[in-house]
Design a protein around this motif. Structure first.
Motif, mmCIF file in Angstrom:
data_model
loop_
_atom_site.group_PDB
_atom_site.id
_atom_site.type_symbol
_atom_site.label_atom_id
_atom_site.label_comp_id
_atom_site.label_asym_id
_atom_site.label_seq_id
_atom_site.Cartn_x
_atom_site.Cartn_y
_atom_site.Cartn_z
ATOM 1 N N THR A 609 0.833 -1.201 0.000
ATOM 2 C CA THR A 609 0.000 0.000 0.000
ATOM 3 C C THR A 609 0.870 1.253 0.000
ATOM 4 O OG1 THR A 609 -1.662 -1.177 1.268
ATOM 5 C CG2 THR A 609 -1.834 1.214 1.226
ATOM 6 N N ARG A 612 2.840 1.391 -3.536
ATOM 7 C CA ARG A 612 2.074 1.504 -4.776
ATOM 8 C C ARG A 612 1.029 2.608 -4.752
ATOM 9 N NH1 ARG A 612 3.263 -3.200 -7.752
ATOM 10 N NH2 ARG A 612 5.360 -3.591 -7.006
ATOM 11 N N VAL A 613 0.530 2.939 -3.568
ATOM 12 C CA VAL A 613 -0.557 3.922 -3.508
ATOM 13 C C VAL A 613 -0.107 5.225 -2.858
ATOM 14 C CG1 VAL A 613 -2.870 4.390 -2.619
ATOM 15 C CG2 VAL A 613 -2.296 2.111 -3.452
ATOM 16 N N PRO A 616 3.385 7.150 -4.542
ATOM 17 C CA PRO A 616 3.156 7.835 -5.820
ATOM 18 C C PRO A 616 2.300 9.093 -5.671
ATOM 19 C CG PRO A 616 2.802 5.489 -6.068
ATOM 20 C CD PRO A 616 3.010 5.733 -4.615
ATOM 21 N N LEU A 617 1.320 9.049 -4.743
ATOM 22 C CA LEU A 617 0.452 10.215 -4.570
ATOM 23 C C LEU A 617 1.151 11.322 -3.784
ATOM 24 C CD1 LEU A 617 -2.916 8.440 -3.834
ATOM 25 C CD2 LEU A 617 -2.242 9.655 -5.883
ATOM 26 N N PRO A 700 -5.261 14.607 -9.331
ATOM 27 C CA PRO A 700 -5.712 13.402 -8.666
ATOM 28 C C PRO A 700 -7.105 13.623 -8.089
ATOM 29 C CG PRO A 700 -4.018 14.491 -7.378
ATOM 30 C CD PRO A 700 -4.227 15.310 -8.604
ATOM 31 N N PRO B 92 -6.030 7.412 -7.870
ATOM 32 C CA PRO B 92 -6.087 8.470 -8.884
ATOM 33 C C PRO B 92 -4.904 8.463 -9.836
ATOM 34 C CG PRO B 92 -5.546 9.389 -6.732
ATOM 35 C CD PRO B 92 -5.870 7.956 -6.521
ATOM 36 N N HIS B 93 -3.799 7.807 -9.424
ATOM 37 C CA HIS B 93 -2.620 7.812 -10.285
ATOM 38 C C HIS B 93 -2.555 6.589 -11.177
ATOM 39 C CE1 HIS B 93 -1.898 5.532 -6.715
ATOM 40 N NE2 HIS B 93 -0.735 5.099 -7.125
ATOM 41 N N TYR B 102 -5.198 -4.316 -9.691
ATOM 42 C CA TYR B 102 -4.482 -4.139 -8.422
ATOM 43 C C TYR B 102 -4.596 -5.364 -7.509
ATOM 44 C CZ TYR B 102 -2.593 -1.708 -4.379
ATOM 45 O OH TYR B 102 -1.817 -1.339 -3.320
#
Lengths: 706, 350
Positions: A609, A612-613, A616-617, A700, B92-93, B102
């Motif tokens: 998490t 990958r999530v 990047p954000l 985003p 969002p990316h 995923y």
């Protein structure tokens, strides 16, 4: 059915925890293969085989941790790993000066053992059973304990001991309450005041004036009726790229005894040359120019946040523009004004670069601490006492900010976006503010012009404006003929070290800061608030105090770091970390938590998490932190002036030394080179990031759940 | 009846936050292939319950079983459930396809296979052409479908929906809820669905569990809950109801209910005589010219096209009445009488 049995309120991982085994095995491998001590030599295992009891115990405990981790016995793993760490430190400190200093092997093994301990206690239910969170929190807390709390605590207690190391409360009291710290004669017509009083007077003056300047400039930009986007941009960049003594240098060149302005005043108006710039007026002016952009940014934000509807409402109630300003705008601005004042106060207290150039006989705490260590009489105990006083003053200011301003704050931003126009200032006030702003800008531009041109003329300090490349070549000459020593200029070494230290510390700062921000915002665990406080606390410690602490704490075994590059990197990482934490917390607040939860329900582990999530954000926050910590590492003076050595010298320290030696042109030339490097980096990164922000991955969906 | 072992069993589960008990000894079952809704006002514990099924919150006591396995101590990423979030929580990316991939990728499926699985579900929801778009480039309804597709890719034993329609506008809401119901029935999905909208719950559910104050207030089929609420709270929460406090007394026919000096016959359904509350749906009240019944006068009139809504001041208090006869509009202050069939009223304990 009977009432359900009470299950533990944590999740227990199913699979055998391979990662913990690997971490423990890593610790064992480091003990076996990497030299334990600072001077290289034998590994811990080799020392244990030679029969050294300390290492026999350490290797045995680590081996036990590996076996237990593999067999899934979390409790014993935690005990073994924890004991191993405590044992290593206890043995190291017990051996004291004669012992071996921790080297690469020790560093790797101890960090791995702490991580192993954290993962093991997570499996026992701590941190809601999440080993990733446990690792981040425990490792970061351990590092903070070693690199912030141990040295600062050390220096605080050093004030309590005499030169022979005996406990001396009487001496401590006489140091802390010495007349040369607290004397107040100057207020009652005498000549001298104590350093603490000097510092407090200077800080109060700078606090008030920078708030005033910041307010005037913010009013021009926000309520002046025209757009001044460029002003805001310049003001947000200036404090980042300006090393803290640059303004002082410029003031000397302009107003010193042989300064450009002094000369004109003397020639044209017959005003005699004097040294007025050296002392309170000079330092105050330099700090004012240095810190008012920060006050401006704060007040600019606060003015923008005031809902236009409030001012429009006042307008419809027949209030004049002056009345609106006086009864609506200004009162709503009170918390921000108080904040700006305290920020100026704290910045002035901690400032080292301007006083060391300009203070002259007006002694302030930050420079006095430095001279107590580096001056003719080496008095660490006195330096420690002064550091205690400086830390005390700073903490009181921060405490006031938290206590008092927190309660003052008005919420002017409501959920609904109010459209509308801010009220303009009354014309006379607008004209006054505008004239002041123009004067201020002319002054600032003059200062920067001096710095940018000073390096290219023969001797700007004496008004000799013949163009020359002499100073630049003295610092930055390149001799292409000899390959081995191509960079023959005297400044190259320090510039390369500075870039290297900045480049190493910036990513480390970002990693430590953002991981801390992640666990603080995204996970609930016992002690979360305390952890957040710990990560932020180094923000309130003046650089001079950190510098003194490091040199006192890390001078002897087992933690012997002084004289190397590592101590510079560590100093920057832990001093700049709060900025990374804040940037991370702010950015994470914009990213909906359900994204993490969605990832989790789609079977991703916490680590997945995160990579990958979340990361990047967080890209904008990562870039901001990298840029900040890089540029800050290039401009910092106060802490590193204690730590830089001839071998590992830093740009800012080199420049200060040139100033001390009276070589102003070289100092100015080097300063302008630094400013150009940082501008290039900042604008380059902004151009890159700005472009991706325009791209289609830019907006985003920052979903707001409920 | 489907096998309850395949679905969710929530066994005497309690959730405490410090001194606050958010969910208090709740037990229920979601049978395989059924759509069960948790319905209740905000703060009733329904979302906490859903999150405990998902594994996003640990339970303080009790057991959670999914597909017959005790998963009480398993974290979310170790449970065979997927969740559709209120905010959709699309990354969002990542593109639509990356979002859908995923789950399989997190489980270690290789890339080609993950894409195949993802494309299959995206196609099923009519999203094939959008797979390279970012979530921000889709409409709200499309984003919602991507969220559903993403959670279907892993073919979980249980699919969880947390107020999935609340970010859609009113017209779209009706269509999407029909789509969800259709998908659930055609794929025989086991679904636990959370909403605070009683109309939505009535429309999509096989079974509704109404929660209030951390406990289950009543559960049953939609029509059971509407026709036979067991408490004042339920009568008021599901649909509109007039609630009148009065006395239940035995009568020659069975029972009568008296309030404000007017008594009318009702079906007592075994209720003992004494203080009681009468609940009557507005459309079951009949408005007539003065005569037998409860006398009153019209206070407010709202003409809605398909019906007229009246508020009538009576001896039983102000009554809300829906009248389908839109051509016979009554005026303000007109004298009327209100009547109802004995089986139209529900007698509740006071």
């Amino acid at each position: 059915m009977t009432a359900a049995t009470l299950a533990p309120t944590v999740f227990v991982p199913v699979a055998r925890d391979r990662a913990t085994t690997w971490v423990a095995a890593g610790a064992l491998a480091a003990l076996a293969l990497v030299p334990w001590g600072l001077e290289g030599g034998a590994s811990s295992l080799a020392l244990a085989l030679r029969g050294e009891l300390v290492h026999v115990v350490l290797v045995a405990l680590t081996a036990l941790a590996v076996v237990c981790a593999w067999r899934g016995a979390a409790r014993v793993t935690a005990i073994a790993a924890g004991l191993a760490v405590v044992w290593a430190f206890a043995a190291g400190f017990a051996a004291g000066v004669k012992g071996t200093s921790f080297g690469a092997g020790a560093a790797i093994a101890l960090v791995a053992l702490v991580a192993c301990f954290a993962r093991a206690i997570a499996r026992r239910g701590a941190f809601k059973g999440d080993p990733t969170v446990a690792t981040i929190v425990v490792v970061v807390a351990a590092l903070l304990a070693i690199f912030i709390f141990f040295p600062v605590g050390n220096v605080l207690s050093a004030a309590m001991f005499d030169d022979k190391g005996a406990f001396a409360p009487g001496l401590a009291a006489s140091r802390l309450f010495a007349a040369d710290i607290w004397e107040m004669q100057c207020l009652t017509g005498g000549v001298h005041c104590g350093v603490a009083i000097n510092s407090a007077v200077l800080a109060t003056l700078v606090g008030f004036l920078s708030t005033f300047v910041g307010l005037v400039l913010a009013l021009v930009v926000q309520r002046g009726g025209r757009r001044y986007a460029a002003v805001t941009k310049v003001m947000s960049i200036l404090p980042i790229v300006t090393p803290p003594f640059v303004i002082a240098l410029a003031l000397v060149v302009l107003f010193g005894r042989t300064g450009l302005v002094t000369a004109i005043l003397n020639d044209v108006f017959g005003i005699p040359r004097s040294r007025w710039i050296y002392g309170l007026p000079g330092v105050a002016l330099a700090q004012l120019l240095t810190f008012s952009p920060i006050a401006f940014l704060l007040l600019h934000g606060a003015l923008a946040a005031i809902s236009p509807a409030l001012e429009e409402a006042a307008q419809t109630l027949r209030a004049s523009r002056w009345r609106i300003f006086r009864t609506v705008t200004l009162p709503l601005l009170k918390p921000a004004l108080a904040n700006a004042f305290l920020l100026g106060f704290v910045e002035s207290l901690a400032d080292f670069g301007n006083p060391i150039v300009l203070a002259g006989n007006y002694e302030v705490l930050s420079t006095k601490i430095f001279f107590a260590i580096a001056g003719a009489q080496h008095e660490p105990g006195r330096a420690a006492a002064l550091a205690v006083v400086l830390l005390g003053l700073t903490l009181v200011a921060f405490w006031l900010q938290q206590r008092w301003i927190g309660k003052l704050s008005y919420v002017t931003v409501t959920g609904k976006g109010d459209s509308g126009l801010h009220a303009l200032l009354p014309p006379w006030l607008r004209r006054a503010c505008f004239s002041f702003a123009v004067a201020w800008f002319v002054f600032t531009i003059a200062c920067y012009a001096v710095i940018l041109t000073g390096g290219l003329v023969k001797d700007i300090g004496r008004g000799d404006m013949t163009l020359t490349l002499h100073h630049l070549s003295q610092g930055f000459a390149i001799d292409p003929s000899s390959r081995a020593t191509m960079f023959v200029g005297s400044a190259w070494d320090s510039l390369f070290t500075t870039l290297q230290v900045a480049a190493i510390s910036a990513p480390l700062t970002a990693i430590v800061g953002l991981l801390s921000a992640y666990v603080i915002t995204r996970h609930r665990f016992a002690g979360r608030r305390a952890f957040e406080f710990l990560t932020m606390v180094s923000f309130a410690i003046p650089g001079t105090v950190i510098g003194v602490s490091y040199i006192v704490a890390f001078n002897v075994a087992p933690l012997e770091l002084t004289g190397g590059m590592a101590i510079l990197v560590l100093c920057f990482v832990f001093r700049n970390m709060p900025v990374g934490v804040r940037a991370g917390i702010a950015a994470l607040a914009q990213i909906d938590k359900t994204l993490d939860e969605a990832s989790s329900t789609l079977r991703a582990s916490t680590t997945r998490t995160l990579t990958r999530v979340v990361l990047p954000l967080l890209k904008p926050a990562i870039v901001a932190t990298l840029v900040f910590s890089f540029t800050h590492a290039m401009t910092a003076v106060s802490a590193v002036i204690f730590l830089a050595t001839a071998k590992y010298n830093l740009a800012t320290v080199y420049i200060i030394n040139r100033v001390e030696a009276g070589e102003y042109p070289l100092a100015i030339a080097y300063s302008s080179v630094l400013i150009f490097i940082m501008l290039a980096i900042l604008l380059g990164v902004q151009a890159l990031v700005g472009e991706t922000r325009l791209g289609r991955r830019a907006t985003p969906m920052l979903a707001g759940g409920g | 009846m489907a096998d309850p072992q395949g679905g969710v069993v929530f066994d005497h589960v309690t959730k405490r936050y410090g001194a606050v008990t958010a969910v208090d000894d709740v037990s229920f079952t979601v049978a395989q292939g059924h759509l069960v809704t948790l319905l209740g006002p905000s703060g009733c514990g329904k979302t906490t319950t859903l999150r405990m099924v998902a594994g996003l919150e640990p339970v303080s006591g009790g057991r959670v079983l999914i597909g017959g396995n005790d998963v009480t101590l398993r974290a979310a990423n170790e449970r065979d459930v997927s969740m559709v979030f209120q905010s959709y929580a699309l990354f969002p990316h990542m593109t639509v396809l990356e979002n859908a991939c995923y789950g399989p990728l997190a489980m270690g499926t290789d890339k080609a296979k993950a894409r195949e699985l993802a494309r299959e579900k995206l196609a099923m929801l009519g999203l094939a052409e959008f797979e390279n778009r970012l979530p921000s480039e889709l409409s709200g309804g499309q984003q919602q479908r991507v969220a559903v597709a993403r959670s279907l890719v892993l073919e979980p034993a249980v699919l969880l929906f947390d107020e999935p329609l609340s970010n859609l506008d009113a017209k779209l809401r009706r269509r999407v809820r029909e789509e969800i119901r259709e998908l659930q029935q055609s794929l025989k999905l086991t679904v636990l669905y959370v909403t605070h909208d009683q109309e939505e719950a009535l429309a999509v559910s096989d079974h509704i569990i109404v929660m209030n104050g951390g406990r289950i207030a009543q559960e049953g089929a939609p029509e059971d809950l509407y026709e036979r609420p067991v408490s004042r709270f339920l009568a008021d929460f599901i649909g509109d109801a007039n609630l009148v406090d009065g006395e239940l007394a035995p009568d020659t026919h069975g029972a009568s209910f008296a309030a404000g000096g007017v008594a009318l016959p009702v079906h007592a359904h075994g209720m003992a005589a004494g203080p009681a509350t009468l609940a009557i749906r507005p459309q079951r009240l009949v408005l007539g010219d003065p005569g037998p019944g409860i006398p009153g006068s019209v206070k407010r009139v709202a003409y809605l096209g398909s019906r007229v809504e009246y508020v009538v001041a009576t001896a039983w208090g102000e009554l809300l009445i829906f009248d389908g006869d839109v051509h016979r509009l009554r005026r303000r202050d007109e004298a009327v009488a209100v009547t109802f069939a004995p089986d139209a009223a529900i007698v509740l304990p006071r």
